[in-house]
Motif scaffolding. Structure first.
Motif, PDB file in Angstrom:
ATOM      1  N   PHE A 190     -63.920  -4.663  27.094  1.00 39.41           N
ATOM      2  CA  PHE A 190     -63.986  -3.137  27.388  1.00 39.41           C
ATOM      3  C   PHE A 190     -63.841  -2.904  28.945  1.00 39.41           C
ATOM      4  N   ILE A 191     -64.967  -3.476  29.622  1.00 39.42           N
ATOM      5  CA  ILE A 191     -64.915  -3.014  31.174  1.00 39.42           C
ATOM      6  C   ILE A 191     -63.888  -3.587  31.701  1.00 39.42           C
ATOM      7  N   LEU A 192     -63.467  -4.826  31.444  1.00 45.08           N
ATOM      8  CA  LEU A 192     -62.067  -5.279  32.361  1.00 45.08           C
ATOM      9  C   LEU A 192     -61.056  -4.249  32.016  1.00 45.08           C
ATOM     10  N   GLY A 193     -60.848  -3.966  30.659  1.00 40.71           N
ATOM     11  CA  GLY A 193     -59.747  -3.033  30.157  1.00 40.71           C
ATOM     12  C   GLY A 193     -59.803  -1.722  30.992  1.00 40.71           C
ATOM     13  N   LEU A 194     -60.957  -1.189  31.258  1.00 44.47           N
ATOM     14  CA  LEU A 194     -61.198  -0.033  31.975  1.00 44.47           C
ATOM     15  C   LEU A 194     -61.022  -0.168  33.526  1.00 44.47           C
ATOM     16  N   LEU A 195     -61.547  -1.268  34.059  1.00 44.31           N
ATOM     17  CA  LEU A 195     -61.125  -1.754  35.318  1.00 44.31           C
ATOM     18  C   LEU A 195     -59.663  -1.751  35.606  1.00 44.31           C
ATOM     19  N   GLY A 196     -58.976  -2.266  34.467  1.00 41.95           N
ATOM     20  CA  GLY A 196     -57.627  -2.441  35.010  1.00 41.95           C
ATOM     21  C   GLY A 196     -56.630  -1.132  35.020  1.00 41.95           C
ATOM     22  N   SER A 197     -57.039  -0.205  34.106  1.00 45.58           N
ATOM     23  CA  SER A 197     -56.728   1.057  34.066  1.00 45.58           C
ATOM     24  C   SER A 197     -57.135   1.777  35.447  1.00 45.58           C
ATOM     25  N   LEU A 198     -58.145   1.804  35.943  1.00 51.72           N
ATOM     26  CA  LEU A 198     -58.397   2.183  37.328  1.00 51.72           C
ATOM     27  C   LEU A 198     -57.815   1.458  38.213  1.00 51.72           C
ATOM     28  N   LEU A 199     -57.350   0.060  38.156  1.00 55.31           N
ATOM     29  CA  LEU A 199     -56.760  -0.333  39.016  1.00 55.31           C
ATOM     30  C   LEU A 199     -55.316  -0.094  39.252  1.00 55.31           C
ATOM     31  N   HIS A 200     -54.709   0.042  37.988  1.00 50.30           N
ATOM     32  CA  HIS A 200     -53.576   0.715  37.897  1.00 50.30           C
ATOM     33  C   HIS A 200     -53.280   2.048  38.426  1.00 50.30           C
ATOM     34  N   HIS A 201     -54.359   2.746  38.428  1.00 49.75           N
ATOM     35  CA  HIS A 201     -54.419   4.197  38.773  1.00 49.75           C
ATOM     36  C   HIS A 201     -54.244   4.138  40.478  1.00 49.75           C
ATOM     37  N   TRP A 202     -55.316   3.409  40.726  1.00 45.34           N
ATOM     38  CA  TRP A 202     -55.311   3.328  42.438  1.00 45.34           C
ATOM     39  C   TRP A 202     -54.252   2.800  42.811  1.00 45.34           C
ATOM     40  N   THR A 222     -46.357  -3.022  35.484  1.00 49.12           N
ATOM     41  CA  THR A 222     -46.193  -3.884  34.500  1.00 49.12           C
ATOM     42  C   THR A 222     -47.433  -4.778  34.161  1.00 49.12           C
ATOM     43  N   ALA A 223     -47.803  -5.388  35.353  1.00 51.28           N
ATOM     44  CA  ALA A 223     -48.600  -6.525  35.008  1.00 51.28           C
ATOM     45  C   ALA A 223     -49.855  -5.779  34.822  1.00 51.28           C
ATOM     46  N   PHE A 224     -50.438  -4.633  35.471  1.00 56.34           N
ATOM     47  CA  PHE A 224     -51.634  -3.930  35.422  1.00 56.34           C
ATOM     48  C   PHE A 224     -51.728  -3.569  34.000  1.00 56.34           C
ATOM     49  N   ALA A 225     -50.474  -2.677  33.537  1.00 54.07           N
ATOM     50  CA  ALA A 225     -50.450  -2.295  32.085  1.00 54.07           C
ATOM     51  C   ALA A 225     -50.946  -3.370  31.035  1.00 54.07           C
ATOM     52  N   PHE A 226     -50.239  -4.701  31.189  1.00 50.22           N
ATOM     53  CA  PHE A 226     -50.404  -5.483  30.124  1.00 50.22           C
ATOM     54  C   PHE A 226     -51.845  -6.159  30.179  1.00 50.22           C
ATOM     55  N   PHE A 227     -52.277  -6.299  31.504  1.00 44.93           N
ATOM     56  CA  PHE A 227     -53.670  -6.594  31.433  1.00 44.93           C
ATOM     57  C   PHE A 227     -54.688  -5.933  30.649  1.00 44.93           C
ATOM     58  N   THR A 228     -54.582  -4.450  31.153  1.00 40.80           N
ATOM     59  CA  THR A 228     -55.376  -3.527  30.402  1.00 40.80           C
ATOM     60  C   THR A 228     -55.187  -3.437  28.939  1.00 40.80           C
ATOM     61  N   SER A 268     -46.958   3.418  30.296  1.00 39.90           N
ATOM     62  CA  SER A 268     -47.660   3.760  31.650  1.00 39.90           C
ATOM     63  C   SER A 268     -46.887   3.366  32.999  1.00 39.90           C
ATOM     64  N   PRO A 269     -46.236   2.279  32.957  1.00 42.05           N
ATOM     65  CA  PRO A 269     -45.545   1.700  34.199  1.00 42.05           C
ATOM     66  C   PRO A 269     -44.386   2.801  34.537  1.00 42.05           C
ATOM     67  N   GLY A 270     -44.146   3.774  33.418  1.00 39.29           N
ATOM     68  CA  GLY A 270     -43.032   4.872  33.809  1.00 39.29           C
ATOM     69  C   GLY A 270     -43.529   6.039  34.474  1.00 39.29           C
ATOM     70  N   ALA A 271     -45.086   5.881  34.557  1.00 38.30           N
ATOM     71  CA  ALA A 271     -45.918   6.844  35.422  1.00 38.30           C
ATOM     72  C   ALA A 271     -45.351   7.117  36.737  1.00 38.30           C
ATOM     73  N   LEU A 272     -44.823   5.762  37.393  1.00 35.64           N
ATOM     74  CA  LEU A 272     -44.421   5.779  38.721  1.00 35.64           C
ATOM     75  C   LEU A 272     -42.790   5.621  38.565  1.00 35.64           C
ATOM     76  N   THR A 273     -42.313   6.742  39.472  1.00 34.28           N
ATOM     77  CA  THR A 273     -40.763   6.903  39.598  1.00 34.28           C
ATOM     78  C   THR A 273     -40.352   7.014  40.993  1.00 34.28           C
ATOM     79  N   ALA A 274     -39.219   6.806  41.368  1.00 30.63           N
ATOM     80  CA  ALA A 274     -38.506   7.037  42.513  1.00 30.63           C
ATOM     81  C   ALA A 274     -37.762   8.423  42.452  1.00 30.63           C
ATOM     82  N   LEU A 317     -49.857   8.401  33.182  1.00 33.38           N
ATOM     83  CA  LEU A 317     -50.464   7.127  33.029  1.00 33.38           C
ATOM     84  C   LEU A 317     -51.791   7.444  32.110  1.00 33.38           C
ATOM     85  N   TRP A 318     -52.580   8.348  32.387  1.00 33.00           N
ATOM     86  CA  TRP A 318     -53.804   8.625  31.977  1.00 33.00           C
ATOM     87  C   TRP A 318     -53.694   9.136  30.288  1.00 33.00           C
ATOM     88  N   ILE A 319     -52.722   9.728  29.905  1.00 29.61           N
ATOM     89  CA  ILE A 319     -52.493  10.046  28.402  1.00 29.61           C
ATOM     90  C   ILE A 319     -52.784   8.913  27.577  1.00 29.61           C
TER      91      ILE A 319
END
Length: 672
Positions: free
Chosen positions: A98-110, A131-137, A209-215, A555-557
């Protein structure tokens, strides 16, 4: 006591006294328990005897067991002999994931925060990192839920009688989505089903969640000093024709001839080739030639100010215009006259003598005027405006029915001046536009005459050449309107004539000023003139850039719902571990050691191949309800195993750190 039994801590135990063998003909779903007498101290200190019957009821010989609380305490005390010490690994793994998943989501956010607003470079690589952060989380959160789910499955099996098919579905629910199609799963294992459903829904966060980043194209502004072109007409006074400022590549706007008199003074000869070409270009394009953009790759705006030629125009009264159109020589003799008596609608002339490029020989005396400017011609533009008032039939204005409306005469007078130009340039998508505002208008020519020895002679020659090019353009053609044919092709060539109506354009004064500004701005595009100058000026740069845009909500929803679902599942798993008194799993070895039951042997005896794991499983067996709990076998051995509801005693308790005492032993296993 068996010599292999490990030392046991002192604890309260129950004595299990076996009764005579039960009837061997008991069926698979019948009561396979033989009654056993359990003696021990009650919670309130009174010696009691309990009989475990086939209906899992506990009968007390003492009246103190009448209350439900007392019976419940008795059951908890009995369960002590069937616990095992809780191992640290599984709860730690559950929390750690659980902590790793939470940390993964925070790393994805940062990570996305660090990219937000930056140029969208290496988009594919950045999306892959996201995508890697998302799948890790996703993997960490789902792993935590799966561990908690397995504990909940055992809790459910201890408290609910579920069919064999339902048990199959529960054990496979996190791996096979078709197992959700089960009545037992939906009705008797609601919490476990919700946890399993979360393991299938959470992976959507890895997709969304990877779709939260767009150009996105972002409007970007910046300020800088730009190298911009400008003019310095006064520099013409210091120019040396034989030594151009830019060497052999220098351009002359005007040509000079050398006098035969003392000092060999140079005098104005004619308009230069470069100047003529610049005027032809701007007049033909009806727009100035663009300057080189000082901010390549950007749109930009800047202001520049300089002195340049300007024609100051004034509109005369209608009465003055009527007299002028009737009395001045606007049109060559023999040509048509002004409408309505003729077909002329616009004509331009100039008053005053022009500078003669063919100069007289030098004369040594006060009357020598070789190279002198004695006047500056004034432009006169006469034109007619359609008033829209119908003419009176038979009048002069009707011209025997040729004209239908009354024309009003106008007269514009324009004089050459030196003015300060304040120009605002704008480059958008590499297209130039410019706004010119003029001020400080004054004369360069000083009457009555200006000779080659004057300090501003060369600059005045430049202004004269500029004015002459404008005048030549305005006197090249007239406006025509033929009432019968209403077409004269020459009208389209005059800059002040509307090609459709054959009358003057709506803003004649603005038309003259546009000719002047087009030619003046075109000179800015010629970098090697004697009057050309580069300077630095503040400019505003902007453009649309592809930049990363991070939508935090996107991302956070998904992550918030996933974290909440995992946290709730983890609490449920911890509660299940506490109530079960043991940490367990759904591996084959765990199934193997929990199915040691004669009842199951009896159940599968009549179905060939079932005991070998054959498939498909008989429907009759699939519908048989089993429960995990304490079973007293007829041979006197007491087990924890899967059995039918009638033969199984529940064993939930709140005691901490319990362990199994002498599993699978007979009645002699009564001491710790």
């Amino acid at each position: 006591m068996d010599q292999y039994d490990p030392p046991q801590p002192s604890r309260d135990i129950y004595e299990i006294t076996p009764s005579p063998p039960a009837n061997a003909n008991v069926g698979p779903t019948g009561n396979l328990l033989r009654p056993g007498m359990i003696t021990g101290d009650s919670p309130d200190g009174i010696k009691v005897e309990r009989v475990i019957s086939g209906a899992r009821s506990v009968a007390s010989t003492s009246g103190t067991d009448a209350s439900n609380a007392s019976r419940l305490r008795g059951r908890f005390r009995r369960d002590i002999s069937w616990g095992t010490k809780l191992h640290w690994f599984l709860p730690s793994a559950m929390v750690g994931l659980f902590i790793l998943g939470l940390l993964g989501s925070l790393l994805h956010h940062w990570f996305y925060v660090s990219l937000d607003g930056r140029g969208a470079d290496d988009q594919l690589i950045m999306v892959r990192f996201g995508t890697a952060f998302a799948f890790f989380t996703k993997a960490a959160l789902v792993g935590s839920i799966v561990l908690a789910y397995r504990q909940r499955v055992w809790y459910t099996l201890r408290t609910k009688a579920i069919t064999v098919k339902g048990i199959d579905n529960l054990f496979a629910l996190t791996e096979d989505p078709t197992c959700f199609y089960s009545k037992d799963v939906a009705v008797k294992a609601k919490v476990a089903t919700a946890m399993a459903l979360a393991t299938w829904i959470i992976p959507l966060a890895a997709v969304l969640s990877p779709g939260a980043l767009t150009a996105q194209p972002i409007y970007v502004e910046s300020e800088a000093d730009c190298a911009i072109p400008t003019l310095n007409t006064s520099a013409q006074n210091d120019a040396i024709q034989q030594k151009p400022k830019h060497g052999v590549g220098g351009y002359d706007l005007i040509f000079f001839n050398t006098s035969e008199g003392p000092g060999k003074q140079q005098y104005f000869d004619d308009i230069g080739y470069t100047f003529t070409q610049a005027s032809d270009l701007s007049f033909h394009l009806k727009n100035p030639q663009q300057v080189a953009s000082p901010c390549k790759g950007y749109n930009c705006t800047w202001n520049v100010g300089f002195d340049a030629p300007w024609y100051e125009c004034h509109e005369r009264s209608v009465e003055d215009a009527r007299n002028a159109l009737e009395n001045m020589s606007w049109i060559e003799p023999g040509n048509n006259t002004w409408a309505p008596r003729g077909i002329i609608t616009l004509s331009a002339i100039f008053d005053g003598p022009e500078y003669d490029p063919i100069q007289p020989p030098y004369q040594n005396g006060s009357d020598n005027l070789q190279g002198y400017f004695v006047d500056e011609p004034t432009i006169r533009v006469g034109y007619l405006v359609d008033t829209g008032v119908p003419v009176v039939e038979g009048s002069i204005d009707s011209n025997n029915g040729r004209w239908k409306t009354v024309f009003e005469p106008h007269w514009l007078s324009c004089d050459l001046r030196k003015a300060f130009w304040n120009v605002t340039f704008n480059f958008t998508d590499e297209v130039q536009s410019a706004t010119v505002r003029t001020s400080n208008k004054r004369r360069v020519f000083e009457p009555p005459k200006m000779g080659p020895g004057h300090s501003n002679y060369r600059e005045n020659a430049l202004y004269y050449a500029f004015g002459k090019l404008v005048r030549l353009r305005l006197i090249n053609g007239h406006g025509f309107k033929d009432g019968y044919r209403d077409t004269m092709r020459y009208s389209a060539y005059h800059p002040l004539v509307n090609g459709t109506t054959r009358l003057a354009i709506n803003d004649v004064k603005g038309g003259v000023e546009k000719l002047v500004t087009d030619l003046g701005l075109t000179l800015l595009s010629l970098p090697y003139l004697e009057i050309a100058l580069d300077t630095n000026a503040p400019c505003e740069k902007w453009r649309y850039e592809n930049r990363f845009h991070y939508s935090r909500q996107g991302l956070w929803i998904g992550y918030t719902l996933s974290v909440i679902a995992t946290l709730m599942s983890m609490f449920i798993g911890m509660h299940s571990i506490y109530m079960n008194g043991v940490t367990s799993d759904t591996l084959f070895s765990k199934i193997l050691v929990t199915t040691r039951n004669v009842t199951l042997d009896t159940l599968v005896r009549d179905h060939e191949g079932v005991c070998l794991g054959g498939d498909p499983f008989p429907e009759k067996l699939e519908k048989t309800k089993l429960m995990f709990g304490i079973i007293d076998q007829r041979d006197g051995v007491t087990h924890t195993a899967f059995g039918t509801p009638d033969e199984t005693t529940g064993m939930l308790g709140s005691e901490e750190y319990r362990r199994l005492v002498n599993p699978g032993r007979g009645p002699e296993a009564t001491s710790a």
